[in-house]
Design a protein around this motif. Structure first.
Motif, PDB file in Angstrom:
ATOM      1  N   GLU A   1      -6.331   8.934   0.520  1.00 24.89           N
ATOM      2  CA  GLU A   1      -6.048   7.882   1.498  1.00 24.89           C
ATOM      3  C   GLU A   1      -6.849   8.119   2.767  1.00 24.89           C
ATOM      4  OE1 GLU A   1      -1.265   7.332   0.500  1.00 24.89           O
ATOM      5  OE2 GLU A   1      -1.932   8.415   2.286  1.00 24.89           O
TER       6      GLU A   1
ATOM      7  N   ARG B   1      -6.573   7.733   6.347  1.00 25.20           N
ATOM      8  CA  ARG B   1      -5.415   7.545   7.233  1.00 25.20           C
ATOM      9  C   ARG B   1      -5.893   7.166   8.633  1.00 25.20           C
ATOM     10  NH1 ARG B   1      -0.542  10.105   5.550  1.00 25.20           N
ATOM     11  NH2 ARG B   1      -0.084  10.765   7.689  1.00 25.20           N
TER      12      ARG B   1
ATOM     13  N   VAL C   1      -4.791  -6.155   0.680  1.00 30.22           N
ATOM     14  CA  VAL C   1      -3.607  -5.567   1.304  1.00 30.22           C
ATOM     15  C   VAL C   1      -2.511  -5.504   0.258  1.00 30.22           C
ATOM     16  CG1 VAL C   1      -1.838  -5.835   3.081  1.00 30.22           C
ATOM     17  CG2 VAL C   1      -4.225  -6.372   3.615  1.00 30.22           C
TER      18      VAL C   1
ATOM     19  N   SER D   1       0.423  -3.667   0.672  1.00 29.59           N
ATOM     20  CA  SER D   1       1.738  -3.668   1.316  1.00 29.59           C
ATOM     21  C   SER D   1       1.559  -3.730   2.817  1.00 29.59           C
ATOM     22  CB  SER D   1       2.563  -2.434   0.922  1.00 29.59           C
ATOM     23  OG  SER D   1       2.010  -1.249   1.470  1.00 29.59           O
ATOM     24  N   ASP D   2       2.518  -4.353   3.483  1.00 28.05           N
ATOM     25  CA  ASP D   2       2.521  -4.482   4.940  1.00 28.05           C
ATOM     26  C   ASP D   2       3.987  -4.496   5.337  1.00 28.05           C
ATOM     27  OD1 ASP D   2       2.281  -5.148   7.603  1.00 28.05           O
ATOM     28  OD2 ASP D   2       0.747  -6.692   7.289  1.00 28.05           O
TER      29      ASP D   2
ATOM     30  N   GLU E   1       3.363  -0.157   8.732  1.00 30.58           N
ATOM     31  CA  GLU E   1       2.437   0.574   7.876  1.00 30.58           C
ATOM     32  C   GLU E   1       1.763  -0.422   6.943  1.00 30.58           C
ATOM     33  OE1 GLU E   1       3.136   4.458   5.277  1.00 30.58           O
ATOM     34  OE2 GLU E   1       3.674   2.623   4.210  1.00 30.58           O
TER      35      GLU E   1
ATOM     36  N   LYS F   1      -1.084  -0.827   3.801  1.00 33.99           N
ATOM     37  CA  LYS F   1      -1.887  -0.154   2.782  1.00 33.99           C
ATOM     38  C   LYS F   1      -2.878  -1.155   2.213  1.00 33.99           C
ATOM     39  CE  LYS F   1       1.716   3.153   1.485  1.00 33.99           C
ATOM     40  NZ  LYS F   1       2.560   3.684   0.388  1.00 33.99           N
ATOM     41  N   LEU F   2      -4.148  -0.737   2.183  1.00 36.27           N
ATOM     42  CA  LEU F   2      -5.231  -1.602   1.734  1.00 36.27           C
ATOM     43  C   LEU F   2      -6.065  -0.842   0.715  1.00 36.27           C
ATOM     44  CD1 LEU F   2      -7.393  -3.831   4.074  1.00 36.27           C
ATOM     45  CD2 LEU F   2      -8.465  -2.508   2.256  1.00 36.27           C
ATOM     46  N   ASP F   3      -6.289  -1.451  -0.441  1.00 33.60           N
ATOM     47  CA  ASP F   3      -7.096  -0.830  -1.493  1.00 33.60           C
ATOM     48  C   ASP F   3      -8.392  -1.603  -1.677  1.00 33.60           C
ATOM     49  OD1 ASP F   3      -5.041   0.921  -1.836  1.00 33.60           O
ATOM     50  OD2 ASP F   3      -4.471   0.234  -3.843  1.00 33.60           O
TER      51      ASP F   3
ATOM     52  N   LYS G   1      -8.538   4.070  -0.996  1.00 33.17           N
ATOM     53  CA  LYS G   1      -7.282   3.667  -0.365  1.00 33.17           C
ATOM     54  C   LYS G   1      -7.354   3.847   1.155  1.00 33.17           C
ATOM     55  CE  LYS G   1      -4.466   5.074  -4.356  1.00 33.17           C
ATOM     56  NZ  LYS G   1      -3.941   3.741  -4.696  1.00 33.17           N
ATOM     57  N   THR G   2      -6.734   2.918   1.869  1.00 31.91           N
ATOM     58  CA  THR G   2      -6.626   3.012   3.321  1.00 31.91           C
ATOM     59  C   THR G   2      -5.163   2.836   3.702  1.00 31.91           C
ATOM     60  OG1 THR G   2      -8.839   2.078   3.602  1.00 31.91           O
ATOM     61  CG2 THR G   2      -7.400   2.064   5.526  1.00 31.91           C
ATOM     62  N   ARG G   3      -4.660   3.738   4.529  1.00 30.85           N
ATOM     63  CA  ARG G   3      -3.269   3.678   4.995  1.00 30.85           C
ATOM     64  C   ARG G   3      -3.297   3.627   6.518  1.00 30.85           C
ATOM     65  NH1 ARG G   3       1.425   8.152   3.519  1.00 30.85           N
ATOM     66  NH2 ARG G   3       3.245   6.937   4.188  1.00 30.85           N
TER      67      ARG G   3
END
Length: 298
Positions: free
Chosen positions: A173, A175, A198, A200-201, A219, A221-223, A228-230
């Motif tokens: 991730e 971060r 995206v 999850s948001d 928070e 989360k973008l894939d 992965k990016t958190r």
């Protein structure tokens, strides 16, 4: 524990973030990303600590290393020892500079392999990024440093001869800590460039960033094909060492990994408590590098 009420304006913002199509899709631009195993965390170790750092990472995560070389990897004269560590949990680009480090090198969090540097820079600018260092030649290809809204610096690189690394067992991730004032601009910009999604948001307990669990934070989360990016949206009140870690690494067995880390000279700076939904720790490796390590959901 009572959860904080989520303001309706936040919900509208989150829905907008999830539903707004990335600019790159609308423009029909090609995907410049290659694959997550080619996206490396940049580690500038304390001078003279490279051996200890590389040894600790390999003993903690497993993997292999490339031959260490002395090279000039910046557009102005400099010298650094450079080496790759290829682990199942992520790839590290390690630098031990023998000369003063030219600015802004050292401020970039990672390096992303792109298929075509000129096209990548064109898309980055069109997506709202600034170019801090224009493309330049290095011994094996080309590099540039871009900055996304919110002050997030990343290096883009391309190789003259395409590399061939094994796929990762666990995708790390990226971060990122951002303010509420810039996070939506960052997401829109980075999502457009990366062709990301995206996933999850949400609002999560602030224990995930080492606070007392009395509040929640946003928070995201973008894939993407870059990995992965958190993203943590905070007011900047971060207890040490949160914010110093740039990458989170998934492992099959967290406690076993932490045992290996300690035995190899690393320090455990923070451990999650039983209330957390995901077991995690912040670890400082020899040479000053701080990483988040977490139990894989697989």
């Amino acid at each position: 524990m009572t959860q904080a009420r989520i303001p309706s304006c936040w919900m509208l913002t989150s829905i907008f973030t999830l539903l707004t199509p990335a600019l790159s899709y609308a423009n029909g631009s090609e995907l410049v990303a290659v694959s997550p195993q080619y996206d490396t965390t940049h580690v500038y170790v304390e001078h003279g600590k490279m051996d200890n750092f590389v040894d600790s990472i390999v003993k903690t995560f497993g993997g292999t290393v490339t031959k260490r070389v002395l090279a000039d990897v910046t557009p102005t004269p400099s010298q650094t020892f450079s080496q790759l560590i290829l682990t199942p949990s992520g790839t590290f680009s390690v630098f031990d500079f023998q000369t003063p480090i030219p600015y802004p090198f050292g401020t970039e969090r990672n390096g992303f392999l792109v298929k075509n540097m000129d096209e990548a820079i064109k898309q980055a600018k069109a997506s709202g990024a600034d170019v801090l260092v224009e493309p330049f030649d290095d011994p094996i290809g080309r590099d540039a440093i871009v900055q996304w809204p919110g002050g997030v610096n990343m290096q883009l690189y391309s190789h003259t001869k395409a590399p061939n690394y094994k796929p990762l067992s666990y995708i790390p991730e990226n971060r990122i800590y951002l303010s509420s004032y810039r996070v939506n601009t960052f997401i829109k910009s980075y999502q457009a460039f990366s062709h990301g999604k995206v996933v999850s948001d949400t609002q999560v307990n602030d224990q995930v960033i080492g606070r007392n669990g009395q509040k929640t934070i946003r928070e995201v989360k973008l894939d993407s094909a870059f990995g992965k990016t958190r993203i943590f949206v905070t007011n900047g009140y971060l207890p040490y060492p949160f914010g110093h870690e740039r990458t989170g690494y998934a492992v099959a067995n967290l406690q076993d990994t932490l045992r290996k880390a300690r035995a190899s000279g690393a320090k455990i700076l923070w451990n999650s408590n039983p209330a957390e939904t995901k077991s995690a720790a912040l670890v400082e490796f020899p040479g000053g590098y701080i990483a988040e390590v977490h139990q894989s959901a697989q």
